[in-house]
Design an enzyme around this catalytic site. Structure first.
Site, PDB file in Angstrom:
ATOM      1  N   THR A  54      32.297  40.229  46.279  1.00 32.38           N
ATOM      2  CA  THR A  54      33.451  40.885  45.670  1.00 32.38           C
ATOM      3  C   THR A  54      33.897  42.090  46.484  1.00 32.38           C
ATOM      4  O   THR A  54      33.066  42.885  46.913  1.00 32.38           O
ATOM      5  CB  THR A  54      33.057  41.352  44.258  1.00 32.38           C
ATOM      6  N   ARG A  64      33.806  30.082  34.143  1.00 31.40           N
ATOM      7  CA  ARG A  64      32.788  31.140  34.255  1.00 31.40           C
ATOM      8  C   ARG A  64      33.436  32.442  34.740  1.00 31.40           C
ATOM      9  O   ARG A  64      34.221  32.447  35.681  1.00 31.40           O
ATOM     10  CB  ARG A  64      31.696  30.683  35.229  1.00 31.40           C
ATOM     11  N   VAL A  65      33.116  33.522  34.084  1.00 31.95           N
ATOM     12  CA  VAL A  65      33.604  34.836  34.499  1.00 31.95           C
ATOM     13  C   VAL A  65      32.399  35.739  34.716  1.00 31.95           C
ATOM     14  O   VAL A  65      31.486  35.776  33.888  1.00 31.95           O
ATOM     15  CB  VAL A  65      34.531  35.453  33.421  1.00 31.95           C
ATOM     16  N   GLY A  66      32.395  36.443  35.834  1.00 31.87           N
ATOM     17  CA  GLY A  66      31.282  37.346  36.130  1.00 31.87           C
ATOM     18  C   GLY A  66      31.571  38.754  35.648  1.00 31.87           C
ATOM     19  O   GLY A  66      32.415  38.987  34.774  1.00 31.87           O
ATOM     20  N   ASP A  67      30.892  39.699  36.248  1.00 34.30           N
ATOM     21  CA  ASP A  67      31.033  41.102  35.856  1.00 34.30           C
ATOM     22  C   ASP A  67      32.340  41.732  36.328  1.00 34.30           C
ATOM     23  O   ASP A  67      32.809  42.722  35.752  1.00 34.30           O
ATOM     24  CB  ASP A  67      29.895  41.922  36.463  1.00 34.30           C
ATOM     25  N   THR A 120      28.957  44.776  42.980  1.00 34.09           N
ATOM     26  CA  THR A 120      29.042  43.427  43.542  1.00 34.09           C
ATOM     27  C   THR A 120      27.653  42.802  43.479  1.00 34.09           C
ATOM     28  O   THR A 120      26.650  43.507  43.490  1.00 34.09           O
ATOM     29  CB  THR A 120      29.574  43.462  44.991  1.00 34.09           C
TER      30      THR A 120
HETATM   31  C1  SD4 Z   1      30.568  37.656  40.140  1.00 31.84           C
HETATM   32  N1  SD4 Z   1      30.019  39.841  40.966  1.00 31.84           N
HETATM   33  O1  SD4 Z   1      31.479  36.893  39.855  1.00 31.84           O
HETATM   34  C2  SD4 Z   1      30.797  38.664  41.223  1.00 31.84           C
HETATM   35  C3  SD4 Z   1      30.590  37.996  42.544  1.00 31.84           C
HETATM   36  C4  SD4 Z   1      29.909  38.783  43.551  1.00 31.84           C
HETATM   37  O2  SD4 Z   1      28.124  38.757  44.977  1.00 31.84           O
HETATM   38  O3  SD4 Z   1      30.119  39.962  43.734  1.00 31.84           O
HETATM   39  N2  SD4 Z   1      28.978  38.133  44.216  1.00 31.84           N
HETATM   40  O4  SD4 Z   1      29.477  37.608  39.590  1.00 31.84           O
END
Ligand code: SD4
Length: 306
Positions: free
Chosen positions: A149, A177-180, A200
């Site tokens: 990210t 799917r949604v991350g942080d 990230t």
């Molecule tokens: C996520 N944090 O979607 C993001 C992706 C990322 O290292 O930063 N990956 O989980």
């Protein structure tokens, strides 16, 4: 008044330098965040953000992005949005409202279309080829090594702080799917009276510790920016190891409201920092016994992580 900018990964070098130029000229930090992030969103060589991002398990590039104004605490975010050029631009636009700040999927796409945001098919031939090759192989979900990210945190000359993030999330993620990254408190947080932080790494881990907000709480409790960032990451890492036997990758960048930076990571993590008193510099942060060793990288090309 002083200014500063910090951003994640070597891929943000050019964007960070651009953002620094804007801040030096006295432009608003929001502009610096957006322009810096768009430089990464538009580059097809970076496979975890915007154009050329790696797709989900169905072969679609679904993007997440967020923006936060540290003066008003207003934020805007989009999740699982397909077919538009710049998640950060859409997220920034959503931050001006009192309601409906976080839109997902079709709702985000409808808003972007109705408000004239540029459309783009973000799946490049190269990303499709990587997807086709990997699809048949074992599908354990993991952050795509070294391409993650893009996060920016800035302090502008007016004393305002902003954060922004943009990502295609984890390669081969489940549809929806949604991350942080677009989740306030976990992927990003900004409060101009205190500081700004963004994260990230593996979102499912970062959200377990509401990492960005937690780091700013450490700052509020009196820690230095570096202590605040590395303590937030190392405490969450330790907790996850105790509870689950392992902690997946997490990194965090932070600025305090005077422009000093702090970084925490449980891996090897490059980041870029520029300020009134120092030109753009690439650093490598390395986890070491719960602390973080930070060294400037003289020769950018020598670094094996993007
Ligand atoms: C996520 N944090 O979607 C993001 C992706 C990322 O290292 O930063 N990956 O989980």
């Amino acid at each position: 008044m002083t200014w500063a900018v910090i951003s994640t990964w070597k891929m943000s070098w050019k964007g960070c330098t651009l953002a620094a130029d804007l801040l030096r000229q006295g432009l608003r930090g929001s502009e610096a965040v957006i322009r810096g992030i768009q430089d990464v969103e538009d580059n097809p060589e970076f496979r975890s953000v915007g154009y050329g991002g790696l797709p989900d398990e169905e072969g679609r590039v679904l993007l997440d992005g967020a923006f936060m104004n540290g003066d008003s605490l207003h934020f805007g975010a989009v999740a699982a949005m397909e077919g538009f050029r710049s998640p950060i631009a859409v997220a920034h636009s959503l931050a001006k409202y009192d309601f409906n700040n976080f839109l997902a999927g079709k709702g985000a796409e409808k808003y972007a279309a109705e408000n004239g945001f540029e459309r783009r098919n973000n799946l490049t031939e190269e990303s499709r080829a990587i997807y086709e090759k990997k699809r048949g192989e074992s599908q354990s979900l993991s952050a795509y090594d070294g391409h993650d990210t893009v996060c920016f945190a800035v302090l502008d000359q007016m004393g305002s702080m902003y954060t922004g993030v943009s990502t295609s999330g984890l390669f081969l993620k489940k549809c929806g799917r949604v991350g942080d990254s677009p989740v306030a408190g976990s992927g990003f947080y900004a409060d101009s009276r205190l500081g700004a932080a963004c994260a990230t790494g593996v979102g499912e881990e970062i959200m377990k510790g509401v990492l960005s907000y937690n780091a700013l709480r450490n700052l509020k409790a009196g820690m230095s920016p570096q202590e605040a960032a590395e303590t937030a990451v190392s405490e969450l890492s330790e907790t996850l190891i105790q509870r689950n036997g392992k902690a997946r990758s997490m990194s965090l960048i932070l600025l305090d409201n005077r422009g000093n930076f702090g970084v925490g990571t449980n891996i090897r993590f490059p980041f870029v920092y520029a300020a009134e008193t120092s030109s753009s510099t690439l650093y490598l942060a390395e986890a070491e016994n719960g602390r973080c060793r930070i060294t400037p990288v003289e020769d950018k090309d020598s670094l094996d992580i993007d």
